[in-house]
Design a protein around this motif. Structure first.
Motif, PDB file in Angstrom:
ATOM      1  N   ALA A 187       0.807  -1.223   0.000  1.00  0.00           N
ATOM      2  CA  ALA A 187       0.000   0.000   0.000  1.00  0.00           C
ATOM      3  C   ALA A 187       0.838   1.270   0.000  1.00  0.00           C
ATOM      4  N   THR A 188       2.114   1.177  -0.353  1.00  0.00           N
ATOM      5  CA  THR A 188       2.982   2.349  -0.367  1.00  0.00           C
ATOM      6  C   THR A 188       2.494   3.370  -1.393  1.00  0.00           C
ATOM      7  N   PRO A 189       2.443   4.670  -1.020  1.00  0.00           N
ATOM      8  CA  PRO A 189       2.021   5.692  -1.984  1.00  0.00           C
ATOM      9  C   PRO A 189       2.944   5.739  -3.197  1.00  0.00           C
ATOM     10  N   TYR A 190       2.445   6.368  -4.289  1.00  0.00           N
ATOM     11  CA  TYR A 190       3.185   6.404  -5.550  1.00  0.00           C
ATOM     12  C   TYR A 190       3.989   7.686  -5.743  1.00  0.00           C
ATOM     13  N   ASP A 191       3.913   8.615  -4.786  1.00  0.00           N
ATOM     14  CA  ASP A 191       4.658   9.869  -4.904  1.00  0.00           C
ATOM     15  C   ASP A 191       6.157   9.576  -4.888  1.00  0.00           C
ATOM     16  N   ASP A 192       6.942  10.501  -5.476  1.00  0.00           N
ATOM     17  CA  ASP A 192       8.381  10.273  -5.656  1.00  0.00           C
ATOM     18  C   ASP A 192       9.100   9.967  -4.353  1.00  0.00           C
ATOM     19  N   GLU A 193       8.717  10.634  -3.270  1.00  0.00           N
ATOM     20  CA  GLU A 193       9.462  10.429  -2.024  1.00  0.00           C
ATOM     21  C   GLU A 193       9.266   9.032  -1.447  1.00  0.00           C
ATOM     22  N   PHE A 194       8.172   8.371  -1.847  1.00  0.00           N
ATOM     23  CA  PHE A 194       7.901   7.022  -1.339  1.00  0.00           C
ATOM     24  C   PHE A 194       8.429   5.926  -2.270  1.00  0.00           C
ATOM     25  N   LEU A 195       8.854   6.328  -3.473  1.00  0.00           N
ATOM     26  CA  LEU A 195       9.196   5.344  -4.492  1.00  0.00           C
ATOM     27  C   LEU A 195      10.320   4.402  -4.067  1.00  0.00           C
ATOM     28  N   PRO A 196      11.411   4.871  -3.453  1.00  0.00           N
ATOM     29  CA  PRO A 196      12.471   3.920  -3.046  1.00  0.00           C
ATOM     30  C   PRO A 196      11.954   2.867  -2.059  1.00  0.00           C
ATOM     31  N   TYR A 197      11.080   3.273  -1.159  1.00  0.00           N
ATOM     32  CA  TYR A 197      10.510   2.340  -0.180  1.00  0.00           C
ATOM     33  C   TYR A 197       9.627   1.313  -0.883  1.00  0.00           C
ATOM     34  N   LEU A 198       8.813   1.784  -1.855  1.00  0.00           N
ATOM     35  CA  LEU A 198       7.967   0.874  -2.636  1.00  0.00           C
ATOM     36  C   LEU A 198       8.824  -0.138  -3.377  1.00  0.00           C
ATOM     37  N   GLU A 199       9.924   0.327  -3.954  1.00  0.00           N
ATOM     38  CA  GLU A 199      10.792  -0.575  -4.728  1.00  0.00           C
ATOM     39  C   GLU A 199      11.417  -1.643  -3.841  1.00  0.00           C
ATOM     40  N   ARG A 200      11.706  -1.311  -2.576  1.00  0.00           N
ATOM     41  CA  ARG A 200      12.240  -2.319  -1.652  1.00  0.00           C
ATOM     42  C   ARG A 200      11.222  -3.450  -1.446  1.00  0.00           C
ATOM     43  N   TRP A 201       9.981  -3.047  -1.223  1.00  0.00           N
ATOM     44  CA  TRP A 201       8.933  -4.042  -0.998  1.00  0.00           C
ATOM     45  C   TRP A 201       8.724  -4.920  -2.229  1.00  0.00           C
ATOM     46  N   VAL A 202       8.639  -4.293  -3.391  1.00  0.00           N
ATOM     47  CA  VAL A 202       8.407  -5.041  -4.623  1.00  0.00           C
ATOM     48  C   VAL A 202       9.559  -5.985  -4.901  1.00  0.00           C
ATOM     49  N   SER A 203      10.793  -5.504  -4.715  1.00  0.00           N
ATOM     50  CA  SER A 203      11.968  -6.348  -4.959  1.00  0.00           C
ATOM     51  C   SER A 203      11.975  -7.559  -4.025  1.00  0.00           C
TER      52      SER A 203
END
Length: 941
Positions: A593-609
């Protein structure tokens, strides 16, 4: 100043001579043919030939006689009289004439022309004036209700023809006294009337009585009267005898046409139960309903003229036998009033039928049956009045035509066929079937008129209905035996036989898959043989799933934990612990459920990876922070901004996604943007936004070449159930995703069933879990596991409808699966039992060692069920845990066995069933098997 018009005597005489020499009967015949063809062409162009529901039924009965699964005269049935269908049979043999309805138009159109000619001749018998006959026939020809009905396969026009012919020859008999040929012709056409519609039974009864009345004044002629009555009745009543014998020999009851569930009497019972049979045992109401219906079918002005003509005829004492003639002519009126009074028939007509009734337009075509009599008395009036009166009649005739033309006088029989209760319904299922039917037999209760065989393009020879024996009876017990398709409508015979019966439903789903769903209609398609084989022989070591995706949600950490976790040195370790635990449940998907805004993107990529490393698909359930005002942002995003940014995000981060993922642009969109407190206008905007976000995401993923589900647009369960439309759900691909928490697990079933019924949709449980304190109060770990188990059971029971599930949440929150130290709570084992099912597999043989085909293997609760293939093999996936199998096969004693299913393990179970009855042939098989076993034992030694 006086205006004088002079016309030469010679010119007047020429005109008069021309009128005397004109063959008006030929003019009438040709005009009737032209008008008939024109009306049929109009009805064909407007697609109203088969507008009446009964119209297709008449065509289908005729078609089944010459071309069906079991063709023959038995297809005539025992309710509707046979002659109309026999006359249509040569024409319906040609599919184009059957599907267009023109096969019926040919018969009805011919009847219209003949009726017109004999209305002319009948009026001539009354008046000996061809212009009176011309006016009478013109009244009939110009009646738009008659013109429409003669373009259809309905039976009214055919009866009008036979009754007019019979009455014509009967009146001719009365006038010529000893003219036995006319009496025999009256009986012949009475015989035809009797086999066309039940109205004809009254006609021949009235005609037989009229013979007695004719001879009654002179008792010396009574023996002659008896001879004439017997002569007439022997032929005219023979049709009644034939029909009674037919129903007795074919259906076992000579009165089947009035006693069976398909009879008019049975159909009226539902109206009577609802208090909507207004003329039942009310003679005044019965007369009034039919009087107004007859007037509406013939035009108010024309009907008024006919009443005047009728009155003049009654008063004319010089006309011999006028009361006997009137008695015969009254048969249609008396029949319809009597059947209304007895509750054998019903008519609903505006202005009389209460507005509180469900329908106010039904069966009004019955009023057309007096059209020949109306035409006759208008012609008679034309003969009786002066030149000025004739001018008035002609003027009123044209005024009535004008009233029809401007719509002031509605063409009421056409209205009933197109918008009244008599009209054929055209459900969406019909179009779907036309587009998707690809051959094979179709099982359907044709009496319920669920879909049209004519319009859906299904060959009649591919239809299984109640008249196809033994196919029908066997298919109701073994749906898979013959049918490749099953169409059922709520509460029709097929529905009542299967739905709600665990045994039959299990059998249905073991062999068929639901292909179409609507609130009242279900369509099933037989599973392809290769698909069945793949299921039966599936490798049990490969994970079997009850749902397309079984996910676990990480919102408490992937979104709410962003600020704490993203700054932690152990972020990757903590993500790994959570995802490892999720993977261990048997889930194939993680919701992030990580937001898609730029500041959250690195965190989202960690989860997806981390999810990719564990072979998990990702359900992207994030959003833009400004949509709902997350992390201190102002809730300021418009739907247009949301759609544009989402499309750009997908295109610019294509490496984030892979085939098999799920992407929800705005989970619970109702909580963000301009929505919130909702009224009906906002719900319209909300539905439009759902369609738009689905469309935008579909287009964006197509551009980057990724196969990602984008129609799992989760929303509040109440909104899904009450505020969507079928149009919206269809636009979303027939999927409704609900984030739904409940107090009682049974409520989950209620929501699944209600949404499926309302929209014909598959359901995704976008969020479920327990406990939610406001709903469930406090629960200890074991209570949580038990409650979630009951929830999963309800979703498992509806696995044909539930497309995917997502448990909320893995870590943090009251519904968590993991404790604070990442140790697993008991509820995890409950999830595993459903996310990691096992398979019971084996063969079912008889005691002679032969495979039993179509043996049923089911659990004692009836929820899981399968059948054996041609080798007697079966495979039954089940939730892990204890179960009890019941094995049944026709002609064999059942077997029952408690079992324990282990997660992702195969349990091999073979069964031998003993026959209920052992005959000589079976004993021989047992002896041969015993001999083979002994030979095998000797070889071993």
């Amino acid at each position: 100043m006086n205006l004088v018009i002079t016309i030469q005597r010679e010119r007047i005489e020429r005109i008069t001579a021309w009128g005397r020499s004109l063959d008006l009967e030929r003019v009438v015949k040709r005009f009737a043919i032209v008008m008939s063809i024109a009306a049929i062409i109009w009805a064909y162009v407007k697609d109203v030939i088969v507008a009446y529901g009964d119209a297709e039924s008449h065509l289908n009965i005729a078609k089944r006689v010459v071309d069906s699964l079991t063709p023959g005269f038995a297809q005539l049935g025992g309710i509707w009289l046979p002659l109309p269908h026999l006359l249509m049979a040569p024409f319906v043999y040609f599919n184009w004439l059957w599907r267009t309805g023109l096969a019926g138009s040919i018969v009805s159109g011919f009847a219209f022309v003949v009726s017109t000619v004999f209305i002319y001749r009948l009026t001539m018998l009354f008046t000996e004036n061809k212009w009176a006959g011309f006016i009478a026939s013109l009244v009939f020809i110009s009646n738009p209700n008659a013109l429409y009905m003669q373009a259809t396969p309905m039976t009214e026009m055919l009866l009008i023809m036979f009754q007019t012919l019979s009455v014509y020859f009967f009146v001719k008999f009365l006038q010529q006294k000893e003219e036995l040929t006319s009496l025999l012709m009256a009986a012949l056409f009475g015989f035809a009337s009797v086999l066309t519609r039940y109205d004809g039974w009254f006609l021949v009864l009235f005609e037989a009585a009229a013979i007695g009345f004719y001879y009654l004044p002179n008792r010396k002629d009574w023996s002659k009267a008896q001879g004439r009555i017997i002569l007439f009745a022997s032929l005219a009543f023979f049709g009644i005898f034939l029909w009674l014998m037919w129903d007795f020999l074919i259906l076992g009851d000579p009165l089947y046409f009035t006693n069976s569930e398909f009879s008019a009497k049975s159909q009226q019972q539902s109206w009577k139960t609802r208090g909507e049979l207004p003329s039942y045992h009310n003679p005044i109401s019965a007369f009034l309903y039919y009087f107004v219906t007859a007037m509406s079918n013939n035009g108010v002005l024309i009907f008024a003229l006919a009443i005047v003509g009728f009155w003049l005829y009654v008063k004319d004492r010089k006309t011999p036998h006028r009361l006997i003639v009137l008695f015969v002519l009254s048969a249609p009126l008396v029949f319809n009033v009597t059947t209304l009074f007895l509750g054998q028939s019903v008519i609903f007509i505006p202005h009389l039928t209460p507005a509180t009734f469900e329908w106010t337009l039904f069966n009004v075509r019955y009023g057309l049956m007096v059209a020949p009599v109306v035409a006759l008395f208008v012609g008679y009036l034309f003969w009786r009045v002066s030149a000025a009166g004739k001018a008035v009649i002609v003027a009123l005739f044209f005024v009535q035509i004008g009233l029809y033309a401007v719509g002031y006088s509605p063409i009421i029989s056409l209205s009933d066929g197109t918008v009244g209760l008599s009209s054929a319904k055209r459900p969406d299922a019909e179009g779907w079937l036309r587009a998707n039917y690809d051959g094979g037999l179709l099982l359907m209760d044709d009496f319920a008129r669920t879909v049209s065989l004519i319009r859906s393009g299904i060959p009649m020879s591919n239809s299984i209905y109640v008249g196809n024996k033994p196919y029908w009876n066997e298919s109701l017990q073994e749906p898979e035996k013959y049918a490749r398709w099953i169409v059922m409508q709520e509460n029709d015979t097929v529905w009542k036989q299967i739905i709600g019966n665990p045994f039959m439903e299990g059998r249905l789903y073991a062999h068929f898959e639901k292909a179409y769903t609507s609130p009242q209609i279900l369509i099933f398609r037989k599973q392809d043989k290769d698909k069945l084989a793949a299921t039966d022989n599936a490798d049990p070591k490969l994970p079997y799933r009850f749902w397309k995706h079984q996910c676990i949600d990480t919102m408490k950490t992937s979104r709410d934990g962003f600020e704490a976790l993203s700054k932690s040195a152990d972020v990757d370790l903590l993500i790994s612990k959570e995802l490892d635990a999720i993977k261990s449940t048997g889930a194939d998907c993680v919701a992030i459920a990580t937001p898609y805004d730029d500041e959250f993107l690195p965190y989202l990529e960690r989860w997806v990876s981390a999810a990719r490393a564990r072979g998990l698909n990702v359900w992207f359930r994030g959003n833009w922070a400004a949509w709902e005002g997350w992390f201190g942002r102002t809730k300021s995003m418009t739907p247009e901004d949301h759609l544009a940014k989402t499309a750009l995000f997908i295109r610019e981060h294509k490496d984030l996604f892979r085939d098999g993922d799920i992407f929800t642009p705005a989970p619970e969109a109702e909580n963000g943007g301009p929505f919130g407190l909702m009224d009906e206008e906002k719900y319209k905007l909300y539905r439009a936004f759902l369609r738009d976000e689905h469309g935008v995401a579909t287009e964006a993923f197509a551009e980057i070449g990724k196969s990602v589900d984008v129609n799992w647009l989760s929303m509040n369960g109440w909104i899904a159930r009450n505020k969507l439309t079928k149009e919206t759900v269809d636009a979303l691909g027939g999927i409704v995703a609900i984030d739904h928490y409940i107090k009682d697990p049974a409520e989950m079933s209620e929501y699944i069933e209600a949404i499926n019924a309302a929209y014909g949709a598959k359901v995704v449980i976008g969020e479920f879990g327990a406990p939610i304190p406001d709903l469930n109060g406090d629960m200890d770990a074991s209570q949580q596991a038990e409650f979630v188990g009951r929830l999963l059971w309800e979703m498992y029971r509806h696995r044909q409808t539930v497309e995917g599930v997502n448990y909320w949440v893995s870590y943090g929150g009251s519904t968590k699966l993991l404790n604070d130290d990442y140790s697993q709570r008991p509820v995890v084992d409950t999830l595993r039992n459903y996310f990691m099912p096992g398979v019971a597999r084996g063969r079912i043989l008889n005691t002679a060692g032969e495979p039993i085909v179509d043996a049923q293997i089911k659990t004692a609760n009836g929820v899981a069920l399968t059948f054996t293939n041609n080798l007697g093999e079966y495979a039954l996936p089940l939730p892990a845990g204890p179960a009890e199998l019941i094995i049944e096969a026709r002609g064999y004693k059942f077997a029952q066995k408690p079992i324990m299913i282990l997660r992702r393990e195969e349990l091999k179970l073979n069964f031998e069933l003993a026959p209920e009855r052992v005959d000589f042939a079976y004993r021989r098989k047992l002896w041969i098997r015993s001999l083979k076993d002994k030979v095998s034992l000797l070889k071993f030694w």
